[in-house]
Design a protein around this motif. Structure first.
Motif, PDB file in Angstrom:
ATOM      1  N   SER A 201       0.858  -1.181   0.000  1.00 43.96           N
ATOM      2  CA  SER A 201       0.000   0.000   0.000  1.00 43.96           C
ATOM      3  C   SER A 201       0.891   1.227   0.000  1.00 43.96           C
ATOM      4  O   SER A 201       2.013   1.204   0.541  1.00 43.96           O
ATOM      5  CB  SER A 201      -0.931   0.008   1.216  1.00 43.96           C
ATOM      6  OG  SER A 201      -1.830  -1.080   1.178  1.00 43.96           O
ATOM      7  N   PHE A 202       0.406   2.320  -0.579  1.00 44.83           N
ATOM      8  CA  PHE A 202       1.216   3.519  -0.648  1.00 44.83           C
ATOM      9  C   PHE A 202       0.302   4.734  -0.713  1.00 44.83           C
ATOM     10  O   PHE A 202      -0.887   4.640  -1.037  1.00 44.83           O
ATOM     11  CB  PHE A 202       2.135   3.487  -1.885  1.00 44.83           C
ATOM     12  CG  PHE A 202       1.392   3.651  -3.176  1.00 44.83           C
ATOM     13  CD1 PHE A 202       1.205   4.904  -3.754  1.00 44.83           C
ATOM     14  CD2 PHE A 202       0.846   2.545  -3.822  1.00 44.83           C
ATOM     15  CE1 PHE A 202       0.503   5.051  -4.946  1.00 44.83           C
ATOM     16  CE2 PHE A 202       0.154   2.685  -5.016  1.00 44.83           C
ATOM     17  CZ  PHE A 202      -0.021   3.942  -5.571  1.00 44.83           C
ATOM     18  N   ARG A 203       0.880   5.864  -0.413  1.00 43.22           N
ATOM     19  CA  ARG A 203       0.251   7.155  -0.700  1.00 43.22           C
ATOM     20  C   ARG A 203       1.364   8.166  -0.969  1.00 43.22           C
ATOM     21  O   ARG A 203       2.383   8.190  -0.281  1.00 43.22           O
ATOM     22  CB  ARG A 203      -0.703   7.606   0.396  1.00 43.22           C
ATOM     23  CG  ARG A 203      -0.135   7.816   1.740  1.00 43.22           C
ATOM     24  CD  ARG A 203      -1.179   8.516   2.633  1.00 43.22           C
ATOM     25  NE  ARG A 203      -1.930   7.623   3.488  1.00 43.22           N
ATOM     26  CZ  ARG A 203      -3.210   7.804   3.796  1.00 43.22           C
ATOM     27  NH1 ARG A 203      -3.863   8.832   3.293  1.00 43.22           N
ATOM     28  NH2 ARG A 203      -3.832   6.981   4.608  1.00 43.22           N
ATOM     29  N   THR A 204       1.177   8.978  -2.001  1.00 42.33           N
ATOM     30  CA  THR A 204       2.192   9.933  -2.403  1.00 42.33           C
ATOM     31  C   THR A 204       1.554  11.011  -3.275  1.00 42.33           C
ATOM     32  O   THR A 204       0.454  10.823  -3.820  1.00 42.33           O
ATOM     33  CB  THR A 204       3.322   9.234  -3.186  1.00 42.33           C
ATOM     34  OG1 THR A 204       4.357  10.174  -3.455  1.00 42.33           O
ATOM     35  CG2 THR A 204       2.799   8.653  -4.495  1.00 42.33           C
ATOM     36  N   ASN A 205       2.259  12.121  -3.381  1.00 42.84           N
ATOM     37  CA  ASN A 205       1.896  13.177  -4.324  1.00 42.84           C
ATOM     38  C   ASN A 205       2.902  13.256  -5.475  1.00 42.84           C
ATOM     39  O   ASN A 205       2.829  14.168  -6.302  1.00 42.84           O
ATOM     40  CB  ASN A 205       1.838  14.533  -3.614  1.00 42.84           C
ATOM     41  CG  ASN A 205       0.662  14.615  -2.657  1.00 42.84           C
ATOM     42  OD1 ASN A 205      -0.441  14.209  -3.000  1.00 42.84           O
ATOM     43  ND2 ASN A 205       0.909  15.132  -1.455  1.00 42.84           N
ATOM     44  N   GLN A 206       3.842  12.312  -5.501  1.00 44.26           N
ATOM     45  CA  GLN A 206       4.941  12.351  -6.467  1.00 44.26           C
ATOM     46  C   GLN A 206       4.592  11.495  -7.684  1.00 44.26           C
ATOM     47  O   GLN A 206       4.143  10.361  -7.570  1.00 44.26           O
ATOM     48  CB  GLN A 206       6.213  11.815  -5.804  1.00 44.26           C
ATOM     49  CG  GLN A 206       7.400  11.701  -6.735  1.00 44.26           C
ATOM     50  CD  GLN A 206       8.593  11.070  -6.028  1.00 44.26           C
ATOM     51  OE1 GLN A 206       8.633  11.023  -4.802  1.00 44.26           O
ATOM     52  NE2 GLN A 206       9.558  10.595  -6.803  1.00 44.26           N
ATOM     53  N   SER A 207       4.850  12.048  -8.841  1.00 46.50           N
ATOM     54  CA  SER A 207       4.785  11.263 -10.065  1.00 46.50           C
ATOM     55  C   SER A 207       5.753  11.877 -11.079  1.00 46.50           C
ATOM     56  O   SER A 207       5.793  13.113 -11.237  1.00 46.50           O
ATOM     57  CB  SER A 207       3.358  11.242 -10.624  1.00 46.50           C
ATOM     58  OG  SER A 207       2.980  12.522 -11.107  1.00 46.50           O
ATOM     59  N   PRO A 208       6.589  11.105 -11.734  1.00 40.25           N
ATOM     60  CA  PRO A 208       6.699   9.664 -11.562  1.00 40.25           C
ATOM     61  C   PRO A 208       7.424   9.316 -10.256  1.00 40.25           C
ATOM     62  O   PRO A 208       8.101  10.163  -9.679  1.00 40.25           O
ATOM     63  CB  PRO A 208       7.504   9.231 -12.775  1.00 40.25           C
ATOM     64  CG  PRO A 208       8.367  10.417 -13.068  1.00 40.25           C
ATOM     65  CD  PRO A 208       7.513  11.627 -12.778  1.00 40.25           C
ATOM     66  N   ALA A 209       7.284   8.050  -9.828  1.00 43.58           N
ATOM     67  CA  ALA A 209       7.913   7.613  -8.582  1.00 43.58           C
ATOM     68  C   ALA A 209       8.080   6.101  -8.632  1.00 43.58           C
ATOM     69  O   ALA A 209       7.197   5.384  -9.105  1.00 43.58           O
ATOM     70  CB  ALA A 209       7.069   8.015  -7.378  1.00 43.58           C
TER      71      ALA A 209
ATOM     72  N   GLY B  15      14.622   8.715  -5.612  1.00 44.81           N
ATOM     73  CA  GLY B  15      14.002   8.326  -4.350  1.00 44.81           C
ATOM     74  C   GLY B  15      12.489   8.458  -4.398  1.00 44.81           C
ATOM     75  O   GLY B  15      11.892   8.857  -5.411  1.00 44.81           O
ATOM     76  N   PHE B  16      11.883   8.122  -3.262  1.00 46.59           N
ATOM     77  CA  PHE B  16      10.419   8.131  -3.145  1.00 46.59           C
ATOM     78  C   PHE B  16      10.024   8.973  -1.937  1.00 46.59           C
ATOM     79  O   PHE B  16      10.574   8.800  -0.836  1.00 46.59           O
ATOM     80  CB  PHE B  16       9.896   6.699  -2.989  1.00 46.59           C
ATOM     81  CG  PHE B  16       8.432   6.617  -2.648  1.00 46.59           C
ATOM     82  CD1 PHE B  16       7.453   6.860  -3.602  1.00 46.59           C
ATOM     83  CD2 PHE B  16       8.009   6.297  -1.351  1.00 46.59           C
ATOM     84  CE1 PHE B  16       6.115   6.788  -3.291  1.00 46.59           C
ATOM     85  CE2 PHE B  16       6.662   6.220  -1.033  1.00 46.59           C
ATOM     86  CZ  PHE B  16       5.712   6.465  -2.004  1.00 46.59           C
ATOM     87  N   ALA B  17       9.105   9.879  -2.151  1.00 51.42           N
ATOM     88  CA  ALA B  17       8.600  10.714  -1.059  1.00 51.42           C
ATOM     89  C   ALA B  17       7.142  10.359  -0.816  1.00 51.42           C
ATOM     90  O   ALA B  17       6.294  10.621  -1.674  1.00 51.42           O
ATOM     91  CB  ALA B  17       8.746  12.191  -1.412  1.00 51.42           C
ATOM     92  N   GLY B  18       6.877   9.773   0.298  1.00 49.70           N
ATOM     93  CA  GLY B  18       5.506   9.362   0.583  1.00 49.70           C
ATOM     94  C   GLY B  18       5.474   8.287   1.636  1.00 49.70           C
ATOM     95  O   GLY B  18       6.345   8.216   2.518  1.00 49.70           O
ATOM     96  N   CYS B  19       4.490   7.433   1.529  1.00 53.62           N
ATOM     97  CA  CYS B  19       4.271   6.403   2.547  1.00 53.62           C
ATOM     98  C   CYS B  19       4.211   5.046   1.863  1.00 53.62           C
ATOM     99  O   CYS B  19       3.535   4.880   0.842  1.00 53.62           O
ATOM    100  CB  CYS B  19       2.958   6.664   3.275  1.00 53.62           C
ATOM    101  SG  CYS B  19       2.414   5.305   4.342  1.00 53.62           S
ATOM    102  N   LEU B  20       4.912   4.074   2.429  1.00 54.57           N
ATOM    103  CA  LEU B  20       4.808   2.684   2.020  1.00 54.57           C
ATOM    104  C   LEU B  20       4.325   1.868   3.218  1.00 54.57           C
ATOM    105  O   LEU B  20       4.723   2.118   4.357  1.00 54.57           O
ATOM    106  CB  LEU B  20       6.145   2.145   1.517  1.00 54.57           C
ATOM    107  CG  LEU B  20       6.637   2.672   0.161  1.00 54.57           C
ATOM    108  CD1 LEU B  20       7.978   2.055  -0.189  1.00 54.57           C
ATOM    109  CD2 LEU B  20       5.612   2.374  -0.943  1.00 54.57           C
ATOM    110  N   SER B  21       3.496   0.864   2.909  1.00 58.31           N
ATOM    111  CA  SER B  21       2.880   0.093   4.005  1.00 58.31           C
ATOM    112  C   SER B  21       2.690  -1.349   3.561  1.00 58.31           C
ATOM    113  O   SER B  21       2.455  -1.626   2.371  1.00 58.31           O
ATOM    114  CB  SER B  21       1.525   0.719   4.377  1.00 58.31           C
ATOM    115  OG  SER B  21       0.883  -0.055   5.363  1.00 58.31           O
ATOM    116  N   VAL B  22       2.787  -2.260   4.523  1.00 58.07           N
ATOM    117  CA  VAL B  22       2.540  -3.706   4.382  1.00 58.07           C
ATOM    118  C   VAL B  22       3.087  -4.233   3.053  1.00 58.07           C
ATOM    119  O   VAL B  22       2.359  -4.762   2.208  1.00 58.07           O
ATOM    120  CB  VAL B  22       1.039  -4.047   4.543  1.00 58.07           C
ATOM    121  CG1 VAL B  22       0.631  -3.866   5.970  1.00 58.07           C
ATOM    122  CG2 VAL B  22       0.132  -3.219   3.646  1.00 58.07           C
TER     123      VAL B  22
END
Length: 1315
Positions: free
Chosen positions: A1051-1059, A1169-1176
């Motif tokens: 699962s993820f949430r971000t405002n970044q694209s591309p990522a 890199g990735f700016a946001g949230c990663l989960s499970v």
């Protein structure tokens, strides 16, 4: 010699009589003599007789005189036989027999008693069952011993049913003995009257004082008794609306209102004798009214009350010879008035100066006759001729009534010349008059309120000179008037309470409910209605009435509603309002809460606050506690008023400091919670600098604490040591800073040190009080902390037994559930039937059984026939899984609940036995009635909230084994997200190592906030590693593995694209990548051939860079790849390249620092890199993010840059990128080394200074927060502009360009406020 022998014989006789008395068989106690057989015929009366040879005088047991007994002229329910015993007599039994040589006998009857031949009182068994069983033939004698002896002069027997092939026929006998008493009558209507007993000043007082008496009255208010001490302090018994109130009065001024201590009884103005006992012993006082007792704590001002004067029927001050003026004088009779065994009425009779007679007092009971009629139900009515109320001036009807019902018809009659009909009724407990004609309302009036309170209320309906009035309770209740345009008078008949049957209605119509209650003192135009003439059918007619008695019953006194439930009632039933009580059921008997945190956990609950009812349906109230569900244990946390580390400040002149700990649980709750827990602990720590704690075991300690039940016992050991050792934990381990002492603080050094540990001895818990002694010396500093009480393990919840044969069972003492019983347990079995438990009586029994593989039956008998309640399950119950059974029986209903199926209930008979009377042993898992026993497991058996220790009994019982393993078959479904259920001896736990989730049930998201520089690299293990299975997060994938399929989810949430979300690389330069392209869509890139191009699989789901939480699942099996985003439809793709993913090397989340294995364009994106949230995050059996966050030391992970665990993976997260703030209870203190202790909350007396400092800090932090917010806005603007540069790329193959500014991708809008 003759004289000597005579004297000797007389002595022997006296000795024998003395022995008889000691044996309890005195002549006074034997009360079984026949009372009827020697009475003359004139002592018998009856409603009618068939002939002179069937006269009531022939109704003597075993006699054949006349026609062999009494038979009435007509056999119906209005017949009765009455016996005058000549004087008030103690009646203990009654026997009946049919008429000799006939087919005439009774099968059931009612029994009435009276002192005067009027105002009859029905005798009820168990306070409910009114009828008595009769005979089955004409010859056999059926005798019934009264549970409570009746004292009366007159006895009346009313046949209910008789032999259908014959008629009413009766011979009877009653048994008992003479009754003697001293009676006094007080006439309170003409002024104060009573008895005043002044105690002698030199009279020796006893610790116990007892006053007993009986009284009867027609008035519902008045002062019955007052016991007065010094300074006007007194206890008083007052009648108020038919209840007896115990009042405390201090002083005799008009402003000193009495305080109510307790109230008892109801309907005490029924002109029947009521027993009262007031007993004071120590600091308690018992008040008994009839059979019900209440105990109250004596207020402090009465603890040394010496009674100086006792007044009965009057209130008179100690300093005055005149009666105290009262508007509430008692009017009635008092019998057998005893003070500490002294008969005050007998003393007054002999003109003893100790007792003063005040006012109009007679030593007999003069009773006024008041004839009442009871309207029992639907067929009840009283019809009177309208001619009695007819005269030219109008009509006046006056009567009194009492009822519990809110509605019912009181009176109806027709107006002359068909002008309409008059209805006087109760509606919503108000008096309502309606006059209708042709279906149209001509007039409506209403008066009064709350008229269903069971009290007598007077009603007057008057029509005079064109004015119509209804009035309730004269001046007190209110009235209503009208001036109708028509004449109100009576034509035909008046009907009270209801109407005759439709075929004989005589024009009477009743659109309302029937009246159920009592009426008396009926007058029509000032003419008194003689109800005895009505009974003798000389006046009017009636149906289904009991005349000359009021049969009202208060079903709420005493209240059958338990645990504070509110009782309300109608004429026939009562109801309990259980709202806000924490209990449920018809009588608020069963708790709605679980009994432990363990039980809540096994219902699937997570950590939180829960109400715990430690004894279920028992008397201990529910308690709110915090349940901390962990993977290993379920902790119950009970806070107190000071769990923080608190610094002590020396005070001048104070040698010791003491602190009391008040817990947010009551004393009973606290002790019960500790008792039922397997383990309890409480942290105790002392941080010191030049402040000694215990000194040495040989000397007196400087400090100590109190712990255990009540106020606690003195304890001189410290946390981590043994009780009585006078040591600290370091003394037990042998590592104190000074070997000569047994506590670190006893070294008395200038450096900060501490003695901390956990108290685990349950008998010493909780800590109640702590006394710290060495704090007054110059330079002494200290801080203390007493943590919350923490307990885990429920000894009742897992207590189980296994029955391996149908003939095996456990037995326990007789179950006592006379008025209410609840039984709860869990079972699992493979058998299709069997008896769980059974307890038998002579006739009564109680049983719960598995009657088939899908049905559980709860059955019992309380003497009026078996009653069964059953629950049917759609799924088999013999599936070797735990099933929960909860059965309850009370005086209103029986209920049975199985698992979460709807509860099944059956109402108890309206007129039936109450008490369940059992006398055999209680059988568990088997039966005494030779039915099939139970084969399987029974667990957590509790009866009326009391647990039964099945395991201890099973240890000594052949065929039964203690405990019952195998819980995962029932509770394994609680382990979510690939978590594994692991068996424990008492319960289970969820092993979350195969899952990307954590927590007690493996459904807590493991999430992290990523910054552009953050990287998590998981290296797949070499196959030669010996510790491949020793990791806290075991892996089944190794670096030489070749995969033909993958299962990837995150699962993820971000405002970044591309990522780039995730990448997996191999030693053979193959890779797998998950990314968000510039169109905010998901792309899956596979490169499975070393020299080939990557295959791009694009999902159709849009807007994935919108800052919302999204879930992704990618599954590959050979060529076929399926992709699912959120709840969208699954999309299937087919690879054209090779299907083997060879020699996988590592998995990277976030920024990829070593991108040699990736294509150049993908490598450039990976470097951002990735700016946001990663989960499970899950890759096959690997959970790389969980390994990095929870097991970084034992897992093959490399973390670069900041990685912050967050709750951003929760759908309910309000600020997804903010680091999670875990609000733990104060059960751990900060670590303290050689420096100063980290005091969480310095509690000193300088509250004002602390408040000022707090305000200053708040203002400063607020200013910093505003400045930071402004700076972040500026920064966000700059970053957003940079991000637009990345999104301008429109390359058809890869969303990336070579612009220099693309090295700075947009970062998440992270705002962290620290206040």
């Amino acid at each position: 010699m003759l004289d000597m022998g005579t004297k000797s014989g007389a002595g022997i006789i006296r000795v024998l009589l003395l022995l008889c008395c000691l044996d309890g068989t005195t002549g006074e106690e034997v009360c079984e003599g026949p009372l009827v057989s020697n009475l003359p015929p004139s002592s018998f009366r009856s409603s009618s007789q068939l002939s002179s040879s069937h006269a009531p005088g022939f109704a003597k047991l075993n006699r054949r005189d006349g026609a062999g007994g009494w038979s009435p002229l007509i056999s119906d329910q209005y017949q009765w036989l009455e016996v005058d015993l000549g004087e008030r007599t103690k009646i203990t039994a009654v026997a009946t027999q049919g008429r000799y040589g006939s087919s005439d006998w009774l099968t059931s009857y009612l029994l009435m008693f009276s002192d005067t031949g009027h105002n009859w009182k029905q005798y009820r068994r168990e306070d409910s069952l009114g009828s008595f069983p009769g005979n089955s033939n004409a010859d056999n004698v059926v005798q019934y011993k009264l549970q409570q002896p009746a004292i009366a002069r007159f006895l009346r027997l009313i046949p209910l049913d008789w032999n259908p092939s014959g008629r009413i026929g009766l011979r009877l006998e009653t048994y008992g003995c003479p009754y003697t008493s001293d009676v006094v009558s007080f006439d309170g209507s003409g002024g104060s009257s009573g008895l005043v007993y002044r105690l002698s000043p030199g009279l020796r007082r006893t610790s116990n004082e007892v006053v007993t008496l009986k009284f009867k009255t027609l008035r519902n208010c008045g002062t019955l008794l007052e016991a007065e001490g010094r300074d006007g302090v007194s206890l008083r018994l007052d009648l108020e609306k038919g209840q007896l109130l115990l009042l405390l009065r201090q002083g005799r001024t008009s402003s000193s209102e009495p305080r109510r201590l307790v109230s008892l009884g109801s309907l005490l103005d029924d002109q029947h004798w009521h027993y009262v006992e007031m007993e004071r012993y120590g600091f308690h006082l018992n008040l008994t009214v009839d059979k019900h007792t209440e105990t109250v704590q004596i207020p402090a001002e009465l603890s040394h009350l010496d009674i100086k004067q006792l007044s009965v029927g009057t209130v008179q001050g100690l300093s005055s010879q005149k009666p105290f003026i009262s508007q509430r004088n008692f009017h009635g009779c008092v019998e057998n008035l005893l003070y500490n065994g002294l008969n005050l009425i007998d003393v007054a009779k002999h003109n003893n100066h100790k007792v003063t007679v005040v006012g109009n007092v007679t030593f007999s009971c003069a009773e006024s006759v008041s004839i009442a009629a009871t309207f029992l139900g639907p067929r009840s009515f009283l019809q009177l001729p309208g001619a009695m109320a007819s005269f030219s001036g109008g009509v006046t009807v006056v009567f009194q009534f009492r009822t519990w019902n809110k509605a019912g018809l009181l009176l109806t009659f027709d107006l002359p010349q068909q002008e309409g009909v008059v209805w006087l009724s109760l509606s919503e407990a108000r008096l309502r008059l309606q006059i209708h004609k042709g279906g149209r309302a001509l007039l409506e009036l209403a008066a009064g309120s709350s008229l269903n309170d069971g009290q007598w209320h007077s009603v007057e309906l008057s029509s005079r000179r064109g004015r119509l009035t209804i009035a309730v309770d004269k001046e007190e209740g209110g009235s209503a008037q009208a001036s109708p345009s028509f004449h109100v008078a009576v034509e035909g008949h008046l009907f009270f309470g209801g109407c005759p049957a439709e075929d004989d209605s005589q024009g009477c119509r009743n659109p309302f409910s029937v009246f159920q209650g009592c009426m008396r003192l009926l007058t029509l135009n000032s003419q008194n209605i003689d109800l005895i003439k009505v009974q003798q059918k000389q006046l009017g007619s009636y149906s289904n009435l009991q005349i000359d008695m009021c049969g009202i019953i208060d079903r709420c006194s005493p209240s059958r509603c338990e645990h504070g439930g509110l009782c309300s009632q109608s004429w026939t039933v009562f109801q309990c309002n259980c709202s806000d009580s924490g209990y449920s059921g018809a009588t608020c008997h069963s708790s709605v809460y679980e009994q432990s945190c363990e039980a809540y956990k096994h219902n699937g609950n997570m950590s939180g606050y829960f109400h715990i009812d430690v004894d279920g349906s028992g008397p201990i109230r529910p308690q709110l506690v915090y349940c901390n569900m962990t993977e290993q244990n379920t902790w119950m946390v009970i806070q107190h008023n000071n769990t923080e580390l608190t610094r002590l400040q020396p005070s001048l002149g104070v040698d010791q400091f003491s602190v009391h700990f008040a817990y947010n649980a009551g004393e009973k709750q606290l002790l019960a919670l500790i008792s039922q827990s397997q383990h309890c602990e409480q942290e105790l720590s002392y941080h010191c600098r030049k402040s000694r704690l215990l000194n040495t075991p040989e000397g007196s300690p400087f400090s100590w604490w109190f712990g255990g039940p009540g106020s606690g016992r003195v304890q001189t050991y410290w946390g981590g040591a043994h009780p009585g050792s006078q040591q600290c934990a370091c003394g037990l381990r042998g590592d104190c800073v000074d070997p000569q002492h047994y506590c670190n603080c006893d070294a008395d050094r200038m450096e900060w040190t501490e003695d901390s540990g956990v108290l685990t001895h349950k008998d010493s818990l909780p800590v109640r009080l702590m006394v710290l002694g060495d704090i007054q010396r110059p330079g002494s500093e200290a801080a203390y902390r007493v943590g919350p009480l923490r307990c885990h393990g429920d000894t009742k919840f897992w207590n189980a037994a296994f029955f391996d044969k149908e003939t095996s069972y456990l037995h326990f003492p007789t179950f006592h559930g006379e008025l209410s019983a609840d039984i709860s347990f869990l079972f699992k079995t493979t058998a299709s039937s069997g008896v769980f438990l059974e307890n038998l009586g002579i006739k009564d029994f109680i049983r719960i059984e598995l009657s088939s593989s899908t049905q559980v039956v709860f059955s019992f008998d309380v003497g009026n026939g078996p009653l069964e309640v059953h629950v049917e399950s759609s799924a088999p119950l013999n599936d070797n899984r735990w099933h929960r059974v909860r059965a309850e029986r009370n005086i209103k209903e029986a209920s049975l609940r199985l698992d979460d199926l709807p509860v099944a209930t059956k109402e108890a008979p309206a007129e039936g036995h109450f008490h369940l009377q059992l006398n055999s042993q209680l059988f568990i898992g088997g039966t005494a009635s030779r039915q099939k026993g139970f084969r399987g497991c029974i667990r957590s058996l509790q009866m009326n909230g009391v647990p039964l220790d099945l395991e201890e009994r099973a240890k000594i019982t052949p065929g039964v084994q203690p405990g019952c393993p195998g819980h995962c078959s029932s509770y394994g479904s609680l382990c979510h997200n690939r978590g594994r259920c692991v068996e424990k001896s008492n319960g289970f736990r969820c092993d979350c190592s195969p899952s990307a989730y954590a927590g007690v049930f493996c459904h807590t998201e493991v999430s992290a906030s990523f910054r552009p520089e953050t990287s998590v690299s998981y290296t797949f293990r070499e196959p030669s590693e010996q510790s491949r299975n020793g990791s806290a997060l075991p892996s089944s994938i190794y670096s030489d593995a070749t995969l033909r399929g993958e299962n990837v989810s995150l699962s993820f949430r971000t405002n970044q694209s591309p990522a780039l979300l995730l990448s997996v690389s191999s030693l053979s330069r193959e890779y797998l990548a998950l990314l968000i392209n510039k169109h905010e869509k998901l792309e899956v890139r596979y490169k499975l051939e070393q020299g080939g191009d990557a295959e791009v699989l694009r999902s159709s789901a849009r807007g994935l860079a919108n800052g919302q939480l999204h879930s992704v699942t990618v599954r590959r099996h050979a060529h076929v790849v399926s992709v699912q985003v959120d709840e969208n439809a699954r999309e299937d793709f087919s690879l054209t390249s090779d299907v083997e993913f060879n020699s996988i090397k590592s998995l990277v989340l976030g920024r990829v620092y070593e991108s040699d294995d990736l294509d150049p364009h993908l490598a450039r994106l990976a470097s951002l890199g990735f700016a946001g949230c990663l989960s499970v995050v899950q890759f096959n059996s690997i959970s790389p993010l969980k390994a990095a966050l929870l097991h970084p030391d034992t897992s093959p992970v490399i973390i670069t840059g900041p990685l912050t665990r967050s709750n951003c993976g929760s759908a309910a997260s309000g600020n997804p990128y903010e680091a999670e703030n875990t609000h733990l209870l104060s059960d751990q203190s900060g670590s303290v080394g050689s420096g100063q202790p980290l005091v969480n909350a310095i509690r000193t007396d300088s509250a004002l200074i602390g408040g000022v400092i707090a305000v200053v800090i708040f203002v400063m932090v607020t200013g910093l927060a505003i400045t930071a917010r402004f700076l972040y806005r500026r920064k966000d603007t700059y970053q957003n502009q940079e991000g637009k540069g990345v999104k301008r790329e429109d390359s058809p193959d890869f969303p990336f360009n070579d612009q220099a500014d693309s090295q700075n991708p947009p970062t998440e809008n992270t705002k962290e406020y620290f206040i």
